[in-house]
Design a protein around this motif. Structure first.
Motif, mmCIF file in Angstrom:
data_model
loop_
_atom_site.group_PDB
_atom_site.id
_atom_site.type_symbol
_atom_site.label_atom_id
_atom_site.label_comp_id
_atom_site.label_asym_id
_atom_site.label_seq_id
_atom_site.Cartn_x
_atom_site.Cartn_y
_atom_site.Cartn_z
ATOM 1 N N GLU A 1 0.826 -1.207 0.000
ATOM 2 C CA GLU A 1 0.000 0.000 0.000
ATOM 3 C C GLU A 1 0.863 1.261 0.000
ATOM 4 O O GLU A 1 0.550 2.245 -0.675
ATOM 5 C CB GLU A 1 -0.941 -0.025 1.203
ATOM 6 N N GLY B 1 -0.281 -0.114 -10.662
ATOM 7 C CA GLY B 1 -1.306 -1.143 -10.844
ATOM 8 C C GLY B 1 -0.821 -2.505 -10.393
ATOM 9 O O GLY B 1 -1.566 -3.271 -9.759
ATOM 10 N N MET C 1 -0.916 -2.629 -6.675
ATOM 11 C CA MET C 1 -2.295 -2.814 -6.202
ATOM 12 C C MET C 1 -2.663 -4.301 -6.209
ATOM 13 O O MET C 1 -3.285 -4.804 -5.263
ATOM 14 C CB MET C 1 -3.268 -2.037 -7.093
ATOM 15 N N ALA D 1 -11.381 -4.612 -2.924
ATOM 16 C CA ALA D 1 -11.248 -3.165 -3.105
ATOM 17 C C ALA D 1 -10.001 -2.829 -3.917
ATOM 18 O O ALA D 1 -10.051 -1.999 -4.842
ATOM 19 C CB ALA D 1 -11.209 -2.469 -1.755
ATOM 20 N N TRP D 2 -8.877 -3.475 -3.604
ATOM 21 C CA TRP D 2 -7.650 -3.189 -4.336
ATOM 22 C C TRP D 2 -7.720 -3.673 -5.783
ATOM 23 O O TRP D 2 -7.229 -3.011 -6.697
ATOM 24 C CB TRP D 2 -6.448 -3.816 -3.626
ATOM 25 N N LYS E 1 -10.419 -3.925 -7.625
ATOM 26 C CA LYS E 1 -11.294 -3.017 -8.370
ATOM 27 C C LYS E 1 -10.559 -1.733 -8.739
ATOM 28 O O LYS E 1 -10.734 -1.196 -9.838
ATOM 29 C CB LYS E 1 -12.545 -2.710 -7.549
ATOM 30 N N ARG E 2 -9.720 -1.248 -7.821
ATOM 31 C CA ARG E 2 -8.903 -0.076 -8.130
ATOM 32 C C ARG E 2 -7.920 -0.384 -9.257
ATOM 33 O O ARG E 2 -7.700 0.444 -10.159
ATOM 34 C CB ARG E 2 -8.134 0.380 -6.889
ATOM 35 N N ALA F 1 -9.780 -0.540 -12.589
ATOM 36 C CA ALA F 1 -10.133 0.802 -13.046
ATOM 37 C C ALA F 1 -8.911 1.526 -13.589
ATOM 38 O O ALA F 1 -8.985 2.216 -14.623
ATOM 39 C CB ALA F 1 -10.748 1.598 -11.889
ATOM 40 N N LEU F 2 -7.774 1.363 -12.909
ATOM 41 C CA LEU F 2 -6.537 1.992 -13.386
ATOM 42 C C LEU F 2 -6.129 1.431 -14.736
ATOM 43 O O LEU F 2 -5.731 2.172 -15.648
ATOM 44 C CB LEU F 2 -5.425 1.762 -12.358
#
Length: 338
Positions: A126, A142, A145, A163-164, A166-167, A170-171
């Protein structure tokens, strides 16, 4: 062990048990020799001294630490590296570039991951995500993540894992990082299937497969395609109520891709063993028992053709494939089908 001096640091944590100062208790004390580590009492200091004495009062430079990371190979190497963890902030401050700071965080992340401390691994990943973002290294961000997500899943934190990912997806979608997007969708899909959301999982895997064709690194894309295809085929064979029309073409695609990735010495790849097993599972679903038997015999023959292939069966994934194949044979014999 050296004496301890009283400290007024309210946010300090004991270097042995990890606890901070609790209400009504005495302040933590720090090692009087190096003034860098804190303990909640003599017992914790004595328990930690065997490891701490190796670094107490000694200096570590950023280049030396990075060399330790590069050369680390055994559990003892990683344990030795973690003895410097209390100097993390000093190392980061002393680093003359963000690239070196990423290497420092990566070193501690790898050490904790190797030793099975996945929550700590995730925390370092993180921090890498934040640092890589400030450096505008979005592709590497990415990947970090996805690493954070993997560590959280192994630690049992499934909401954090999702959550990670999905981030990361999206990235990847926003910046055309197809490898990142495919990786995130692959892991999300696998988790959906594990949790019983079969259709959602299969849709994620199909999307992951569709974007591997656009990845920049062709060699990585080939292996990623095989990994995702395998997951998708297993999901379709084992979890689909009705066979999709493209099941045979997907299986044929996997077989062709498996042959295109040779083993190190030029022999058959381990993916070819998995291809035989996938075909056997499909034949079993369709009730083609003689075809199942033939596929599993071919699978055994392929493993025997190459001595290194036989050694490669000690890979955990192939061990599970091998056992699954023998279990299937046992079931067929019990049913009198072969």
């Amino acid at each position: 062990a050296p004496d301890m001096s009283a400290s007024g640091a309210s946010e300090a944590k004991c270097a042995n048990c990890g606890k901070g100062k609790e209400a009504g208790q005495a302040e933590l004390q720090r090692c009087s020799a190096c003034q860098r580590v804190w303990y909640c009492g003599k017992e914790c200091q004595k328990a930690a001294w065997k490891g701490h004495k190796k670094t107490c009062g000694k200096e570590i430079t950023v280049p030396n630490f990075i060399d330790m990371v590069v050369l680390a190979n055994t559990a003892k190497d990683w344990e030795a590296l973690l003895l410097w963890e209390y100097r993390l902030e000093e190392l980061l401050d002393a680093a003359n570039s963000d690239e070196n700071r990423v290497d420092i965080l990566m070193g501690f992340s790898l050490a904790h991951h190797t030793l099975g401390a996945y929550v700590k691994t995730a925390k370092y990943e993180e921090r890498k995500v934040a640092l890589l973002g400030s450096m505008q290294l979005l592709r590497d961000q990415g990947a970090a993540m996805c690493e954070a997500a993997t560590a959280l899943r192994m630690a049992g934190d499934l909401p954090g894992f999702r959550a990670w990912l999905k981030r990361a997806r999206a990235l990847g979608e926003a910046n055309g990082f197809f490898e990142t997007e495919a990786n995130a969708c692959h892991h999300l899909g696998m988790q959906d299937i594990r949790e019983g959301r079969k259709e959602e999982g299969i849709e994620q895997l199909r999307h992951a497969l569709s974007v591997t064709a656009f990845a920049e690194d062709e060699e990585k894309a080939k292996e990623q395609e095989l990994i995702i295809l395998e997951a998708l085929l297993k999901a379709l064979v084992e979890h689909s109520t009705n066979e999709p029309e493209d099941l045979d073409s997907l299986l044929a695609r996997y077989g062709v891709a498996a042959k295109a990735v040779p083993f190190d010495d030029g022999g058959p790849s381990h993916y070819e063993i998995i291809a035989h097993h996938l075909r056997a599972r499909l034949h079993d679903r369709r009730g083609l028992h003689a075809a199942v038997h033939n596929e599993l015999q071919d699978m055994a023959q392929l493993a025997q053709e190459n001595p290194r292939m036989a050694g490669y069966l000690f890979d955990m994934k192939l061990i599970s494939t091998w056992h699954a194949a023998h279990f299937l044979l046992g079931q067929m014999r019990a049913r009198g089908q072969i």
